[in-house]
Motif scaffolding. Structure first.
Motif, PDB file in Angstrom:
ATOM      1  N   CYS B 507       0.837  -1.208   0.000  1.00  0.00           N
ATOM      2  CA  CYS B 507       0.000   0.000   0.000  1.00  0.00           C
ATOM      3  C   CYS B 507       0.871   1.256   0.000  1.00  0.00           C
ATOM      4  N   PRO B 508       0.739   2.101  -1.040  1.00  0.00           N
ATOM      5  CA  PRO B 508       1.609   3.271  -1.126  1.00  0.00           C
ATOM      6  C   PRO B 508       1.336   4.306  -0.036  1.00  0.00           C
ATOM      7  N   VAL B 509       0.121   4.306   0.490  1.00  0.00           N
ATOM      8  CA  VAL B 509      -0.211   5.337   1.472  1.00  0.00           C
ATOM      9  C   VAL B 509      -0.424   4.754   2.875  1.00  0.00           C
ATOM     10  N   SER B 510       0.143   3.561   3.106  1.00  0.00           N
ATOM     11  CA  SER B 510       0.156   2.962   4.446  1.00  0.00           C
ATOM     12  C   SER B 510      -1.219   2.955   5.112  1.00  0.00           C
ATOM     13  N   MET B 528      -0.072   1.585  10.678  1.00  0.00           N
ATOM     14  CA  MET B 528       1.162   1.821   9.921  1.00  0.00           C
ATOM     15  C   MET B 528       1.470   3.316   9.853  1.00  0.00           C
ATOM     16  N   ALA B 529       0.433   4.113   9.650  1.00  0.00           N
ATOM     17  CA  ALA B 529       0.554   5.569   9.795  1.00  0.00           C
ATOM     18  C   ALA B 529      -0.627   5.962  10.669  1.00  0.00           C
ATOM     19  N   PRO B 530      -0.395   6.719  11.737  1.00  0.00           N
ATOM     20  CA  PRO B 530      -1.500   7.049  12.651  1.00  0.00           C
ATOM     21  C   PRO B 530      -2.653   7.725  11.897  1.00  0.00           C
ATOM     22  N   ALA B 531      -3.875   7.277  12.175  1.00  0.00           N
ATOM     23  CA  ALA B 531      -5.048   7.811  11.467  1.00  0.00           C
ATOM     24  C   ALA B 531      -5.562   9.028  12.217  1.00  0.00           C
ATOM     25  N   LEU B 532      -5.003  10.173  11.881  1.00  0.00           N
ATOM     26  CA  LEU B 532      -5.294  11.380  12.661  1.00  0.00           C
ATOM     27  C   LEU B 532      -6.531  12.123  12.165  1.00  0.00           C
ATOM     28  N   ASP B 554      -7.445   2.471   7.146  1.00  0.00           N
ATOM     29  CA  ASP B 554      -7.728   3.891   7.331  1.00  0.00           C
ATOM     30  C   ASP B 554      -8.161   4.428   5.969  1.00  0.00           C
ATOM     31  N   ASP B 556      -8.745   7.339   4.979  1.00  0.00           N
ATOM     32  CA  ASP B 556      -8.405   8.739   4.722  1.00  0.00           C
ATOM     33  C   ASP B 556      -7.815   9.036   3.339  1.00  0.00           C
ATOM     34  N   VAL B 557      -6.650   8.477   3.034  1.00  0.00           N
ATOM     35  CA  VAL B 557      -6.007   8.848   1.769  1.00  0.00           C
ATOM     36  C   VAL B 557      -5.842   7.659   0.813  1.00  0.00           C
TER      37      VAL B 557
END
Lengths: 351, 606
Positions: B507-510, B528-532, B554, B556-557
């Motif tokens: 996944c490119p956007v973690s 993997m990247a905090p879902a803020l 996540d 988000d993106v």
């Protein structure tokens, strides 16, 4: 294969390391391995380890031979040095590269075919010389690239995709390395990065030859019922000796990591490997005990994983050979090539 | 807790643009149709939900664009609104045969609509195919309501408006031009089965300051725009002050520029971040030389010998006190001017609606209207558009029209108004081959295309010269590829997962993490990247077969690039096209079960 390249976009909350790089800056080309290959997970773990250790990508060298595993050096750290050697000859090429430039971080990626069949002798001698490198052996028990014949690491009784059971005794790279005097021996599982990443970090920081045998299932030819190297079988049968934490030199040691740590080993550069909850009958600094433990568990059909043995006192290849402290590339031309007179003088010594 | 993706609203929310659109226009699908050159189909898909694609493609307030995921990925949303115009500009000229047929045999129910604005026209659009007899009372000589008299023709050409309103009128609507409703009592007496009030918010707000009544050069924005539209006003002074900084103010200042104004200032009480006007309308006004004056508050009109010569304004400083924005006067300044236009808001006005008919009004003079059913307190009388709750925008009026049509249909058929037809969805795999998808899954790094504008001298030569020239074919091609296809959903089947991590790694956007389940706030921190971004949901799978951990995504993106599905060895991840089935009056959706296309893992032959 995938239909597209990985888009160059990242998550806004992706963290950066001390160099200001994100995990994505340690990636390489898009993998062409089968979807679901364990090797891709190992690659991702390597990316994570280099990122967390703040290694500048241009100060690392990726060495490999031939096989599915050996392709993977292309899939991480596109800005690093690399050498893709002849089948099974990676340890020699890595030894040569290390002899010439001792300042780079060396990582060799190999497989059970490349290391335990055609390259077995090469591997043994790299271990003997204690070449300062991390040697990752992606172990799936089959020759995936030639459509799934048993490899030298296939267990007795493990079934091929067509249902035949293997009858030959396997070579266990961990026992092999322990018996040859390797100074860092570990086994991981591609499906468990929380354990694999600290192991890789410790292996990269180890001074000398670090072997990590990674069970990395072949999703196309060895992930079926009856296989002893499938995702499911490995998950059901692996036993971690002790979880390890890699504590880099710079980081403050907190009470949390202190608690429960029964054994800790200080590494050459001052960083520390902590073993949490080590069983009372196990000592990761005792080679014979480690060997016996792995053997005993193996007899019970279990796969022992973890950082099994570590020795931070041994001399590596450069120390043993008493070589010059600087990489050859940094030596002035006059010292590197002192001329006819110096050569004659050297030759006289042998007369 | 596992996420319930069988509820259409979960995947709907992932399609940010569609979720943000009041009418839930299926944006990604219409953009794909444009990409394939299927403009008429794209137009019809638009029309199904927003009814006026050509008009909205020029004038929509675009709630979809600030919501667009692309904006969170590279800072600039897809130019959704301008692509809508591309479909409208390039569609077949005659689309009548693609519209729902209007039965010759009527159902015997008669409905009266007050005003021919976007809300009432939508009601007519939804009810005519069901066999209703629809009568529209319109005070002007043309349909369109405020879209016609208040939006200047350099933004919305009359032909576009004529065409899209006529499509609806051609369904056989009985429209009575020049017939304002002067008494609700008498309208009720005509025996209609239902009445819909869509008369807008036609009264501009006053600014009673000293000097207001001493000159004829002070105008009320929307009235002035209407007078310009009807040709009653053809000139304005050279120096013009516009009071207020909403979208009406932008139309006023730009119209002034075309009627002889050369020195035009828009006066704002507050600073730029608080302006009501859409950023792109501000940009367009400034491009035309309009000056925006921030932090000034009107104090009095200066009239000398019956002639307006200027305005005195207080210069303000804003500060925060107890969490509230407060202002303080620094000093006062005089700005000379020849004309002033007041554009500080609109009010509703129902002088024709008697207050003893059982239609309740609240203390602010607004009708009491049910938020869900659009019903007034008198059975059979409904309100929608700006007439319901005050000024909003066209796309909201359209959605009000759709909902009111459902209520009117229920009312006429004896179904309780609160029995609303349910939303449904189709979810079909977009896999068409080995690593081949029915959509363009590659990420295009192209920047947002910039709309070309007519050059200044040309556009000022005539009021009706359209400023925006539309996208070129090259711009269209680039812009459609920027769309991330958020409606091609990443659909996960947890019992197929072997936890190989391939999707997480690729996944490119973690977005993806396999981890222990937990309460959402805590779970968000260990991804993997905090879902803020808390406005974006997390997908949580059922427990995975081997370790009982869960797959977390996540939203988000997510780029909807499909790499997770391409890397998945067991097709646990699949890219599935989500089609939200929106119910309209008399056309309940057929709930389709999730398409089951689970691939089976290859098993060993024995």
């Amino acid at each position: 294969m995938t239909s597209i390249q990985k888009p160059p976009v990242r998550h806004p909350s992706l963290q950066v390391n001390a160099l200001g790089l994100t995990r994505r800056d340690y990636e390489g080309a898009m993998s062409t391995l089968c979807a679901g290959c364990g090797h891709d997970s190992v690659t991702a773990a390597i990316v994570q380890a280099f990122y967390e250790l703040d290694v500048p990508p241009h100060r690392a060298a990726k060495m490999s031979g031939i096989g599915c595993s050996s392709k993977t050096t292309a899939y991480f750290m596109r800005q690093s040095h690399g050498f893709n050697s002849v089948h099974g000859r990676m340890p020699s090429v890595a030894s040569g590269a290390n002899a010439a430039n001792r300042d780079l971080v060396y990582i060799g990626i190999s497989g059970d075919g490349d290391s335990l069949s055609i390259g077995l002798g090469q591997l043994c001698h790299a271990i003997r010389r204690n070449v300062d490198m991390l040697y990752v052996l992606e172990n799936n028990g089959v020759y995936g690239l030639t459509k799934g014949q048993f490899s030298a690491s296939a267990d007795v009784g493990s079934k091929s995709k067509r249902g035949e059971a293997n009858v030959q005794r396997p070579i266990d790279p961990v026992l092999l390395a322990l018996s040859l005097g390797a100074t860092f021996v570990a086994r991981g599982f591609s499906g468990d990065k929380t354990r694999l990443v600290p192991m890789l970090k410790a292996g990269l920081r180890h001074k000398g030859f670090a072997l990590i045998d990674v069970i990395s299932p072949c999703v196309s030819f060895n992930d079926h019922e009856g296989s002893t190297k499938s995702y499911r079988f490995t998950r059901e049968n692996y036993h971690d000796v002790a979880p390890v934490d890699f504590v880099p030199l710079q980081r403050e040691i907190t009470a949390e990591t202190e608690a429960g740590a029964s054994v800790s080993v200080t590494m050459h550069d001052g960083s520390i490997v902590r073993f949490r909850e080590v069983p009372s009958d196990y000592d990761p600094t005792d080679r014979d005990a480690a060997y016996a433990h792995v053997r005993a568990r193996q007899e019970r059909g279990e796969i022992v994983t973890g950082l099994l043995y570590i020795d931070e006192q041994s001399a590596d290849m450069h120390e043993t050979a008493n070589t010059v402290a600087r990489p050859l590339v940094d030596l002035p031309y006059e010292s590197l090539c002192p001329g006819r007179a110096a050569l004659d003088e050297l030759m006289d010594e042998y007369r | 807790m596992p996420t319930d993706v069988s509820n259409p609203q979960y995947y709907h929310k992932v399609v940010d643009c569609q979720w943000a659109c009041p009418a839930h226009t299926n944006v990604p699908e219409y953009i794909r149709l444009i990409a394939q050159g299927r403009y008429t189909e794209s137009y019809l898909l638009n029309r199904q939900s927003n009814v006026f694609p050509g008009i909205l493609g020029r004038t929509c307030d675009r709630p979809c664009e600030p919501a667009c995921r692309r904006g969170r990925v590279d800072g600039k949303p897809v130019a959704i609104c301008r692509l809508k115009r591309v479909a409208a500009d390039l569609r077949d000229d005659d689309i009548h045969e693609y519209l729902p047929p209007v039965p010759a045999q009527k159902n015997g129910k008669r409905v009266a609509l007050v005003g021919a604005g976007p809300a009432a026209l939508t009601v007519a659009n939804d009810l005519m195919p069901l066999g209703y007899e629809v009568v529209i009372y319109e005070k002007n000589q043309r349909a369109g309501g405020l879209m016609r008299v208040n939006i200047p023709s350099f933004r919305l050409p009359a032909e576009v408006l004529d065409e899209e309103t006529q499509i609806i009128l051609d369904m056989g609507v009985d429209i009575r031009y020049g017939t304002p409703v002067t008494s609700m009592r008498s309208l009720l007496g005509e025996g209609y089965d239902a009445i819909f009030v869509g008369s807008g918010a036609p009264k501009g707000k006053e600014l009673e300051l000293p000097g207001r009544r001493e000159t004829d050069q002070i105008f009320i924005g929307i009235e002035w725009l209407a007078s310009v539209h009807f040709g009653h006003i053809e000139k304005i002074g050279e120096r013009v002050l516009i009071i207020g900084v909403g979208n009406t103010a932008m139309d006023c200042c730009r119209t002034s520029r075309r009627l002889g104004g050369t020195d035009i200032k828009v006066i704002a009480r507050r600073s730029r971040p608080y302006f009501k006007a859409s950023p792109w309308e501000l940009e367009d006004a400034e491009e035309e030389g309009v000056q925006i004056v921030e932090n000034h508050s009107p104090k009095r009109f200066i009239v000398e010998q019956g002639k307006l010569v200027g305005m005195e304004l207080d210069r303000l400083r804003w500060f925060e006190q107890n969490g509230k924005q407060k202002s303080q006067v620094i000093d006062s300044v005089v700005i000379p001017c020849d004309s002033v236009i007041l554009a500080i808001g609109q009010d509703n006005a129902f002088p024709w609606l008697e207050r003893d008919l059982g239609i309740d009004f609240d203390e602010n003079g607004m009708p009491v209207v049910d938020k869900q059913t659009f019903a007034s307190t008198k059975p059979g009388v409904f309100f929608g558009g700006d007439a319901a709750w005050g000024p909003e925008n066209i796309i909201w009026a359209v959605e009000h029209g759709h909902q009111a049509a459902i209520s009117i249909h229920n009312h006429c058929m004896g179904i309780p108004l609160t029995e609303r037809p349910a939303y449904g969805m189709n979810l079909v795999s977009s896999k068409v081959g080995m690593h081949a998808w029915s959509y363009s899954n590659d990420y295009s790094p192209a920047p947002r295309s910039k709309m070309t504008h007519e050059e200044l001298t040309k556009r000022f030569s005539k009021l009706s010269v359209e400023v925006e020239l539309g996208f070129t074919p090259e711009q269209t091609v680039a812009e459609v590829e920027r769309c991330l296809n958020c409606d091609i959903e990443t659909h996960f089947t947890s019992n197929l997962c072997i936890e190989c991590d391939a999707c997480v790694d690729v996944c490119p956007v973690s977005c993806l993490t396999i981890t222990q389940d937990g309460a959402e706030p805590e779970l968000r921190t260990r991804l993997m990247a905090p879902a803020l971004n808390l406005t974006q949901p997390l997908y949580v799978s059922e427990a995975l077969p081997q370790t009982k951990r869960v797959m977390v995504k996540d939203e988000d993106v997510c780029l909807h690039c499909g790499l997770c599905a391409e890397r998945c060895p067991t097709a646990a991840w699949d890219m599935r096209e989500f089609d939200l089935l929106v119910p309209y009056a008399g056309r309940a959706v057929q709930m389709v079960t999730l398409a089951r296309a689970e691939a089976r893992r290859p098993v060993a032959a024995t």
